[in-house]
Write an enzyme that holds these catalytic residues in place. Structure first.
Site, PDB file in Angstrom:
ATOM      1  N   ASN A 148      25.342 -45.710 -54.545  1.00 36.51           N
ATOM      2  CA  ASN A 148      26.519 -46.144 -54.417  1.00 36.51           C
ATOM      3  C   ASN A 148      27.546 -45.870 -53.588  1.00 36.51           C
ATOM      4  OD1 ASN A 148      27.003 -44.954 -56.914  1.00 36.51           O
ATOM      5  ND2 ASN A 148      28.747 -46.202 -57.719  1.00 36.51           N
ATOM      6  N   LYS A 171      18.812 -33.700 -53.837  1.00 34.90           N
ATOM      7  CA  LYS A 171      18.300 -35.088 -53.583  1.00 34.90           C
ATOM      8  C   LYS A 171      19.051 -36.151 -53.641  1.00 34.90           C
ATOM      9  CE  LYS A 171      15.752 -37.845 -56.713  1.00 34.90           C
ATOM     10  NZ  LYS A 171      15.653 -38.824 -55.075  1.00 34.90           N
ATOM     11  N   GLY A 224      24.341 -41.084 -62.027  1.00 36.74           N
ATOM     12  CA  GLY A 224      23.094 -42.448 -62.520  1.00 36.74           C
ATOM     13  C   GLY A 224      23.675 -42.154 -63.374  1.00 36.74           C
ATOM     14  N   SER A 225      21.601 -43.052 -64.350  1.00 36.01           N
ATOM     15  CA  SER A 225      21.697 -43.428 -65.360  1.00 36.01           C
ATOM     16  C   SER A 225      22.077 -43.066 -66.544  1.00 36.01           C
ATOM     17  CB  SER A 225      20.501 -44.633 -64.943  1.00 36.01           C
ATOM     18  OG  SER A 225      18.980 -43.553 -65.468  1.00 36.01           O
ATOM     19  N   GLY A 229      19.889 -39.139 -67.180  1.00 31.08           N
ATOM     20  CA  GLY A 229      21.064 -38.231 -67.887  1.00 31.08           C
ATOM     21  C   GLY A 229      20.655 -37.521 -69.036  1.00 31.08           C
ATOM     22  N   GLU A 246      27.204 -37.730 -64.447  1.00 29.15           N
ATOM     23  CA  GLU A 246      28.241 -38.074 -64.994  1.00 29.15           C
ATOM     24  C   GLU A 246      27.058 -39.781 -64.907  1.00 29.15           C
ATOM     25  OE1 GLU A 246      31.073 -38.641 -65.221  1.00 29.15           O
ATOM     26  OE2 GLU A 246      31.333 -36.185 -64.401  1.00 29.15           O
ATOM     27  N   CYS A 280      30.083 -46.966 -60.787  1.00 31.81           N
ATOM     28  CA  CYS A 280      30.262 -46.734 -62.956  1.00 31.81           C
ATOM     29  C   CYS A 280      31.913 -46.843 -62.947  1.00 31.81           C
ATOM     30  CB  CYS A 280      30.358 -45.374 -62.449  1.00 31.81           C
ATOM     31  SG  CYS A 280      30.612 -43.925 -61.855  1.00 31.81           S
ATOM     32  N   GLN A 327      18.279 -54.163 -58.011  1.00 35.40           N
ATOM     33  CA  GLN A 327      19.692 -53.992 -58.152  1.00 35.40           C
ATOM     34  C   GLN A 327      20.285 -55.796 -58.848  1.00 35.40           C
ATOM     35  OE1 GLN A 327      21.750 -51.648 -59.573  1.00 35.40           O
ATOM     36  NE2 GLN A 327      22.853 -53.218 -60.820  1.00 35.40           N
ATOM     37  N   GLU A 379      25.786 -51.730 -69.175  1.00 34.11           N
ATOM     38  CA  GLU A 379      26.272 -51.627 -67.415  1.00 34.11           C
ATOM     39  C   GLU A 379      25.798 -52.929 -66.647  1.00 34.11           C
ATOM     40  OE1 GLU A 379      25.926 -48.228 -65.820  1.00 34.11           O
ATOM     41  OE2 GLU A 379      28.264 -48.425 -64.729  1.00 34.11           O
ATOM     42  N   GLU A 458      34.081 -32.669 -62.895  1.00 31.14           N
ATOM     43  CA  GLU A 458      33.537 -32.791 -61.848  1.00 31.14           C
ATOM     44  C   GLU A 458      35.168 -33.004 -60.532  1.00 31.14           C
ATOM     45  OE1 GLU A 458      30.181 -34.777 -60.112  1.00 31.14           O
ATOM     46  OE2 GLU A 458      30.514 -36.284 -61.151  1.00 31.14           O
TER      47      GLU A 458
END
Ligand code: UN1
Length: 478
Positions: A148, A171, A224-225, A229, A246, A280, A327, A379, A458
């Site tokens: 995203n 990656k 990511g998800s 995670g 995150e 997010c 999506q 989400e 971060e």
């Protein structure tokens, strides 16, 4: 065919092909990539491990020059790179250019930080001894990024990793390899020694799996998800690697009776639907007090219906397409779930045709919701928001905090008392007063609480917590 970047060069193409498709026009193939697998990932890790020590001892001027070069080139090419980003991810052109600009400034910020890596010197509690507290690089950092924010999220992980003297195996998401490739191409000309930065384009189940499992990778940063995670955190714990995650959000936006109505509706539309809601940090739960509810909902519905959904690169588009077929399917499934749960679809929620064939979806608003419904708890990651009606601020705060997530929390109010109270009591890593929950600055910490984030923050100076280790050295002075 474009390829991965390992040990200072773009490697030879392999057999597996990956097509990068434009979500605004699926007949448009932007680029073709050669997919890397486990063997290439191991090469990248080996190259990074070999380069890490000497890069960890590089001088701050060298790091400044390299990061500044990367930032300057990104900024100089922001229109071109912004258009590429919008073409592959589907956010609008101003959003694409804005994201690239943010990435350029991120490199500039960490160029400066490279000159400011300091430590502390203290006297020991024992007579005649001193103590140095210094920060050292972690070693090899594995960076795994989502689709995203194809440029900004890689930038806010790669720039601090290099700034603090780490080697990188990056990656990117397979859905958006073109922006990542363009970034790697700039980095390849920055003067960075071979092996310090490596990019491996390929599937998570091979490339990601190798990075996460390798004992030569000392830290993993992932956006990511929640499910991926959680798996990464468990595997990193098992081998004592540092980890920074995150993950998701279900961000509340409270609108109080005393809010400026026009401003509150702007904040809601921007936070819920811009970037097609694929952030997010998006406001997916709007919580409105009784006195303003009817006026708010009427104006929100009007503004939402008027949003122009279309090709990301058209100048009059306000909302671009959803980024991919899968999506879009997830968004439509959640819209169905919400209806079945008894929520009222106030506007939107239907797939629409564009001039070109793409994944266009009308932004959707649900009312008559209950915070226990799945549409309020999970989400969606699309242009879908719920609006609930509550009696007062206390009820709004309780509902805002009633979630497994805690990334960003917003409030629209003209009351200093409620704004102050909310900043203290919102259970989220970021609080926004009269501003959208999404859209953050590049020079301050980013992150959440509960299931939204794990590990050190971060961005900003706080990034040093993850990208360095602290060493305490004692010395007998006399
Ligand atoms: C923003 O809201 O500007 O994946 C940034 C995401 C976040 C970034 C949001 N990590 O949506």
């Amino acid at each position: 065919m474009k390829t991965s970047y390992i040990n200072g060069r773009f490697i030879e193409a392999g057999e597996q092909e990956l097509k990068n498709i434009n979500p605004s026009d699926i007949s448009d193939v932007i680029d073709t990539f050669s997919r890397a697998g486990r063997a290439e990932t191991r090469q990248a890790i080996t190259a990074a491990a070999a380069a890490a020590d000497s890069w960890g001892r590089s001088n701050p001027q060298q790091r400044f020059d390299i990061l500044d070069f990367i930032g300057s080139e990104i900024l100089a090419r922001r229109e071109e790179l912004g258009a590429l980003l919008s073409r592959e991810e589907g956010k609008t052109l101003p959003e694409g250019i804005g994201e690239v600009t943010r990435a350029g400034y991120l490199f500039k910020f960490f160029a400066g930080e490279a000159l400011r890596i300091g430590g502390e010197k203290l006297d020991s509690v024992r007579a005649g001894a001193t103590i140095d507290i210094t920060r050292e690089p972690v070693g090899v950092v594995g960076i795994i990024t989502p689709w995203n924010f194809p440029v900004a999220i890689p930038a806010w992980k790669i720039a601090p990793a290099l700034c603090y003297g780490n080697a990188v195996v990056f990656k990117p998401a397979e859905l958006v390899p073109s922006s990542a490739w363009a970034l790697a191409e700039i980095i390849s000309r920055s003067g960075l020694p071979a092996g310090v930065f490596n990019m491996v384009i390929g599937p998570g189940r091979e490339v990601g799996d190798e990075i996460i499992g390798s004992n030569e990778v000392q830290a993993i940063t992932f956006t990511g998800s929640v499910s991926t995670g959680t798996m990464i955190a468990q595997r990193c714990a098992a081998r004592m690697a540092k980890v920074q995650l995150e993950l998701g959000g279900k961000n509340p936006l409270i609108v109080l009776d005393d809010a400026d109505l026009e401003q509150a509706v702007d904040v809601a539309v921007q936070g819920s639907f811009y970037s097609t809601g694929q952030r997010c940090t998006a406001s997916s739960r709007i919580i409105v007090t009784d006195g303003i509810y009817n006026d708010f909902i009427a104006l929100l519905a009007k503004r939402t219906k008027a949003l122009r959904v279309g090709n990301a690169l058209s100048s009059d588009t306000q909302i671009g397409p959803v980024a991919s077929a899968s999506q879009l399917q997830q968004d439509l499934e959640y819209i169905e779930i919400a209806k079945q749960e008894g929520a009222t679809l106030l506007v939107g929620g239907k797939r629409i045709e564009g001039e070109t064939e793409g994944y266009y979806l009308q932004p959707a608003i649900f009312t008559d919701v209950d915070n226990r419904m799945r549409i309020c708890r999970e989400e969606v990651f699309g242009p879908v928001a719920t609006v609930s009606r509550v009696a007062d601020y206390e009820a709004a705060l309780a509902e805002a905090n009633d979630t497994q997530f805690g990334l960003s929390a917003g409030i629209c109010t003209t009351s200093l008392k409620y704004a102050e109270h909310y900043k203290r009591h919102a259970k989220a890593g970021m609080v926004m007063v009269n501003l959208p929950t999404a859209g953050v600055d590049y020079h301050v910490p980013f992150g959440g609480t509960k299931a939204s984030s794990y590990g050190p923050r971060e961005q900003g100076r706080y990034a040093a917590e993850f990208y360095t280790r602290v060493k305490t050295a004692y010395q007998k002075a006399d």
